[in-house]
Design an enzyme around this catalytic site. Structure first.
Site, PDB file in Angstrom:
ATOM      1  N   LYS A  71       0.819  -1.366   0.115  1.00 23.76           N
ATOM      2  CA  LYS A  71       0.075  -0.016  -0.191  1.00 23.76           C
ATOM      3  C   LYS A  71       0.898   1.382  -0.037  1.00 23.76           C
ATOM      4  O   LYS A  71       0.705   2.252  -0.803  1.00 23.76           O
ATOM      5  CB  LYS A  71      -0.820   0.121   1.326  1.00 23.76           C
ATOM      6  CG  LYS A  71      -1.643   1.400   1.515  1.00 23.76           C
ATOM      7  CD  LYS A  71      -2.561   1.084   2.670  1.00 23.76           C
ATOM      8  CE  LYS A  71      -1.522   1.506   4.076  1.00 23.76           C
ATOM      9  NZ  LYS A  71      -1.524   2.765   4.408  1.00 23.76           N
ATOM     10  N   ASN A  72       1.776   1.175   1.080  1.00 26.49           N
ATOM     11  CA  ASN A  72       2.883   2.444   1.051  1.00 26.49           C
ATOM     12  C   ASN A  72       3.648   2.777  -0.146  1.00 26.49           C
ATOM     13  O   ASN A  72       4.308   3.727  -0.029  1.00 26.49           O
ATOM     14  CB  ASN A  72       3.414   2.469   2.369  1.00 26.49           C
ATOM     15  CG  ASN A  72       2.234   2.525   3.596  1.00 26.49           C
ATOM     16  OD1 ASN A  72       1.060   2.761   3.277  1.00 26.49           O
ATOM     17  ND2 ASN A  72       2.870   2.363   4.674  1.00 26.49           N
TER      18      ASN A  72
ATOM     19  N   ARG B 130      -4.253  10.160   5.137  1.00 29.81           N
ATOM     20  CA  ARG B 130      -3.055  10.857   5.312  1.00 29.81           C
ATOM     21  C   ARG B 130      -2.259  11.182   4.047  1.00 29.81           C
ATOM     22  O   ARG B 130      -1.966  12.321   3.589  1.00 29.81           O
ATOM     23  CB  ARG B 130      -2.028  10.481   6.426  1.00 29.81           C
ATOM     24  CG  ARG B 130      -0.755  11.023   6.373  1.00 29.81           C
ATOM     25  CD  ARG B 130      -0.559  12.339   7.117  1.00 29.81           C
ATOM     26  NE  ARG B 130       0.833  12.661   7.087  1.00 29.81           N
ATOM     27  CZ  ARG B 130       1.178  13.727   7.828  1.00 29.81           C
ATOM     28  NH1 ARG B 130       0.631  14.569   8.291  1.00 29.81           N
ATOM     29  NH2 ARG B 130       2.696  13.886   7.659  1.00 29.81           N
TER      30      ARG B 130
ATOM     31  N   CYS C  66      -5.040   7.819   9.965  1.00 31.23           N
ATOM     32  CA  CYS C  66      -5.070   7.305  11.287  1.00 31.23           C
ATOM     33  C   CYS C  66      -4.714   8.316  12.235  1.00 31.23           C
ATOM     34  O   CYS C  66      -3.983   9.077  12.029  1.00 31.23           O
ATOM     35  CB  CYS C  66      -3.904   6.232  11.259  1.00 31.23           C
ATOM     36  SG  CYS C  66      -4.350   4.863  10.292  1.00 31.23           S
TER      37      CYS C  66
ATOM     38  N   ARG D  66       0.731  14.795  13.467  1.00 31.79           N
ATOM     39  CA  ARG D  66       1.216  14.405  11.987  1.00 31.79           C
ATOM     40  C   ARG D  66       1.061  15.722  10.993  1.00 31.79           C
ATOM     41  O   ARG D  66       0.432  15.903  10.172  1.00 31.79           O
ATOM     42  CB  ARG D  66       0.272  13.402  11.307  1.00 31.79           C
ATOM     43  CG  ARG D  66       0.425  11.988  12.142  1.00 31.79           C
ATOM     44  CD  ARG D  66      -0.674  11.140  11.388  1.00 31.79           C
ATOM     45  NE  ARG D  66       0.272  10.487  10.293  1.00 31.79           N
ATOM     46  CZ  ARG D  66      -0.474   9.359   9.476  1.00 31.79           C
ATOM     47  NH1 ARG D  66      -1.596   8.961   9.673  1.00 31.79           N
ATOM     48  NH2 ARG D  66       0.521   8.640   8.787  1.00 31.79           N
ATOM     49  N   PRO D  67       1.916  16.602  11.698  1.00 36.70           N
ATOM     50  CA  PRO D  67       1.928  17.915  10.974  1.00 36.70           C
ATOM     51  C   PRO D  67       2.999  17.866   9.462  1.00 36.70           C
ATOM     52  O   PRO D  67       3.196  16.716   9.141  1.00 36.70           O
ATOM     53  CB  PRO D  67       2.929  19.025  11.840  1.00 36.70           C
ATOM     54  CG  PRO D  67       3.815  17.735  12.599  1.00 36.70           C
ATOM     55  CD  PRO D  67       2.953  16.613  12.770  1.00 36.70           C
ATOM     56  N   MET D  68       2.891  18.935   8.792  1.00 39.72           N
ATOM     57  CA  MET D  68       3.276  18.734   7.245  1.00 39.72           C
ATOM     58  C   MET D  68       4.643  19.732   7.186  1.00 39.72           C
ATOM     59  O   MET D  68       4.718  20.263   6.225  1.00 39.72           O
ATOM     60  CB  MET D  68       2.299  18.745   6.481  1.00 39.72           C
ATOM     61  CG  MET D  68       1.471  17.473   6.345  1.00 39.72           C
ATOM     62  SD  MET D  68       0.524  17.539   4.775  1.00 39.72           S
ATOM     63  CE  MET D  68      -0.612  18.903   5.108  1.00 39.72           C
ATOM     64  N   ASP D  69       5.233  20.090   8.430  1.00 37.17           N
ATOM     65  CA  ASP D  69       6.257  21.196   8.268  1.00 37.17           C
ATOM     66  C   ASP D  69       7.199  20.983   7.509  1.00 37.17           C
ATOM     67  O   ASP D  69       7.996  21.799   6.686  1.00 37.17           O
ATOM     68  CB  ASP D  69       6.536  21.901   9.712  1.00 37.17           C
ATOM     69  CG  ASP D  69       7.188  20.569  10.513  1.00 37.17           C
ATOM     70  OD1 ASP D  69       6.370  19.322  10.461  1.00 37.17           O
ATOM     71  OD2 ASP D  69       8.002  20.715  11.135  1.00 37.17           O
TER      72      ASP D  69
ATOM     73  N   ASP E  25       4.719   0.737  12.324  1.00 30.92           N
ATOM     74  CA  ASP E  25       3.223   0.004  11.611  1.00 30.92           C
ATOM     75  C   ASP E  25       3.340  -1.326  12.168  1.00 30.92           C
ATOM     76  O   ASP E  25       2.122  -2.078  11.776  1.00 30.92           O
ATOM     77  CB  ASP E  25       3.321   0.006  10.209  1.00 30.92           C
ATOM     78  CG  ASP E  25       3.288   1.450   9.860  1.00 30.92           C
ATOM     79  OD1 ASP E  25       3.595   1.467   8.778  1.00 30.92           O
ATOM     80  OD2 ASP E  25       2.860   2.316  10.576  1.00 30.92           O
TER      81      ASP E  25
ATOM     82  N   VAL F 137       8.212   7.044  16.759  1.00 28.65           N
ATOM     83  CA  VAL F 137       7.901   7.594  15.638  1.00 28.65           C
ATOM     84  C   VAL F 137       6.547   8.531  15.778  1.00 28.65           C
ATOM     85  O   VAL F 137       6.610   9.644  15.402  1.00 28.65           O
ATOM     86  CB  VAL F 137       7.814   6.755  14.611  1.00 28.65           C
ATOM     87  CG1 VAL F 137       7.208   7.374  13.121  1.00 28.65           C
ATOM     88  CG2 VAL F 137       9.013   5.920  14.130  1.00 28.65           C
TER      89      VAL F 137
ATOM     90  N   ARG G  28      -8.626  -0.410   4.947  1.00 30.40           N
ATOM     91  CA  ARG G  28      -7.894   0.566   4.137  1.00 30.40           C
ATOM     92  C   ARG G  28      -6.524   0.016   3.747  1.00 30.40           C
ATOM     93  O   ARG G  28      -6.046   0.393   2.930  1.00 30.40           O
ATOM     94  CB  ARG G  28      -7.708   1.740   5.108  1.00 30.40           C
ATOM     95  CG  ARG G  28      -9.034   2.534   5.532  1.00 30.40           C
ATOM     96  CD  ARG G  28      -8.429   3.745   6.305  1.00 30.40           C
ATOM     97  NE  ARG G  28      -7.273   4.629   5.772  1.00 30.40           N
ATOM     98  CZ  ARG G  28      -6.628   5.243   6.583  1.00 30.40           C
ATOM     99  NH1 ARG G  28      -6.732   5.519   7.751  1.00 30.40           N
ATOM    100  NH2 ARG G  28      -5.437   5.911   6.127  1.00 30.40           N
TER     101      ARG G  28
END
Ligand code: EPZ
Length: 416
Positions: A22-23, A92, A116, A121-124, A303, A325, A395
């Site tokens: 998936k990833n 995400r 999830c 889970r920022p996107m900086d 995971d 993480v 998912r």
């Protein structure tokens, strides 16, 4: 909403085949936006998250067809560079289109993604990279990026973020000049993305190490690619085989993608070996407590932390897990406690005191991998376990209950 009903105590015996990752598939689908030519991706798993990414590509104007496990994408005429909030909120990984849109269309508009609930889970780091490549990025509820032409840059990631590494790789392939990403994520899915990008004519090298170099090019061609097997699905099956004292062969998987898990399973006392057909596991009936610290690849994968907690719940002794993480990835512990597990959580640390047995209970999946942990716990427990909110499982796992049914588990889906 559907739920799973499991009667524990059945050993898993036989072969289970792992699907495409998936990833790896998600960033590769996003990368199809970079080229106006046709891309064909093989080994695509039938998962809800993949369906969402395909819906995003179609919304942006790409033509997508999906037959069996092959997806064909043609982004010749992109009509949009903004992703509707409804789609962004569904996972995400919807944020993985930012880099490709910035490279191809010189702009993007997204809202904050869903997915999830395992941390803020920022996107900086994504945005810091885009800014260093000359883009202007505005954040006020939505995130909008704009640039005349991206410029190559040397980017240091404060944390080896998988998504930020992937987004910046995709942005850099059409930039002017050379981009170097330092402290890059080293996951196998990053290596697979590099392989896909190079097949379409991009000049990328170093994936799998902490330094990735991209030399921008003006045009990209066609690409055809077979995605790598899903190492997290494979790891989930190995833990399920162990906890049910099973005897399984997990085929279509690569042991080199699972070294940290295989090493831990050996410490726990589970017999694992690998050959040309895949990874074989004999579960044994007693397990040693161990300490686990999750870490970016090649460390122990976050995971697989929920799944192995279900095994440690039945180990002899006390195990300590440190989740480095994500800051809140222990919701499965609350549900495992309902099954009799003895787990104490304090911030990023979980202390698991092994018990003799788990007892079936009614539990709820809070996210994808937590759901997998509960399936594993239910198959090991005495009695009946029902798991609600199994849409989370769909998912990331293709027909999970059917795969385990095929190995002897007493598990079925009840659509309520
Ligand atoms: C990817 O998520 C995976 N998802 C996750 O798998 C996986 O858990 C994660 O990598 C870590 O391995 C996909 O590949 C689709 P990150 P991603 O950016 O990219 C912080 C699953 O179950 N961070 O590596 O979102 C972040 O908050 C999913 O299949 C920043 O601070 O993960 C987190 O603490 C769950 N700023 C850490 O880095 C940023 O800009 C790791 O995040 C980006 C991330």
């Amino acid at each position: 909403m559907s739920r799973l009903r499991i009667t524990g105590g059945q050993r898993l015996v036989g072969e289970i085949k792992v699907g495409g990752a998936k990833n790896a598939t998600l960033p590769i689908l996003a990368a199809c936006l970079l080229t106006p030519h046709e891309c064909i991706i093989h080994g695509v798993p039938r998962l809800k998250d993949i369906e969402v990414m395909i819906e995003i590509l179609v919304t942006l104007g790409a033509e997508v067809t999906w037959s069996d496990s092959s997806v064909t994408v043609c982004s010749r005429h992109l009509s949009e560079s903004r992703v509707p909030e409804e789609l962004m909120r569904r996972m995400r990984a919807s944020n993985l289109v930012m880099g490709a849109l910035l490279g191809r269309c010189h702009e993007f508009g997204v809202s904050y993604p869903g997915g999830c609930t395992i941390g803020s889970r920022p996107m900086d780091l994504h945005i810091k990279g885009f800014l260093s490549m000359g883009a202007k990025v505005k954040e006020d509820g939505v995130i909008e990026g704009k640039v005349k032409k991206l410029q190559g840059s040397c980017i240091y990631l404060d944390f080896p973020s998988v998504g930020a590494t992937e987004n910046l790789m995709m942005a850099a392939v059409l930039a002017e000049g050379i981009t170097i990403i330092r402290n890059a994520a080293r996951e196998p899915e990053i290596v697979d993305l590099q392989s896909f990008l190079c097949k379409m004519g991009a000049r990328v090298w170093g994936a799998g190490t902490d330094k990735i170099t991209i030399e921008g090019t003006s045009q990209l061609g066609v690409s055809e690619h077979q995605v790598i097997p899903d190492r997290i699905e494979a790891g989930t099956h190995l833990v399920a085989g162990a906890v049910t004292q099973g005897d399984i062969l997990v085929s279509n998987t690569r042991a080199e993608h699972l070294e940290a898990l295989l090493s831990k399973l050996g410490e726990i006392g589970v017999e694992v070996s690998n050959d040309s057909l895949g990874i074989r596991l004999k579960g044994g009936c007693s397990w040693r407590a161990v300490d686990i610290k999750t870490h970016p690849f090649p460390g122990f994968p976050t995971d697989l932390q929920p799944q192995i907690m279900s095994l440690l719940a039945l180990a002899n002794g006390t195990s300590v897990v440190k989740e480095t993480v994500f800051e809140s990835r222990y919701k499965h512990a609350d549900e495992l406690r309902r099954m009799g597990a003895r787990i104490k959580v304090d911030g990023r640390i979980a202390i698991i005191q092994g018990v003799k047995r788990l007892t079936g209970a009614s539990v709820e999946a809070s996210d994808l991998r937590a759901g997998a942990a509960l399936v594993i716990g239910g198959m090991a427990a005495d009695g009946v376990t029902t798991i609600d909110n199994v849409h989370h499982l769909d998912r990331g796992y293709e027909r999970l209950e059917e795969k385990y049914l095929g190995l002897g588990a007493d598990i079925k889906r009840i659509d309520s």
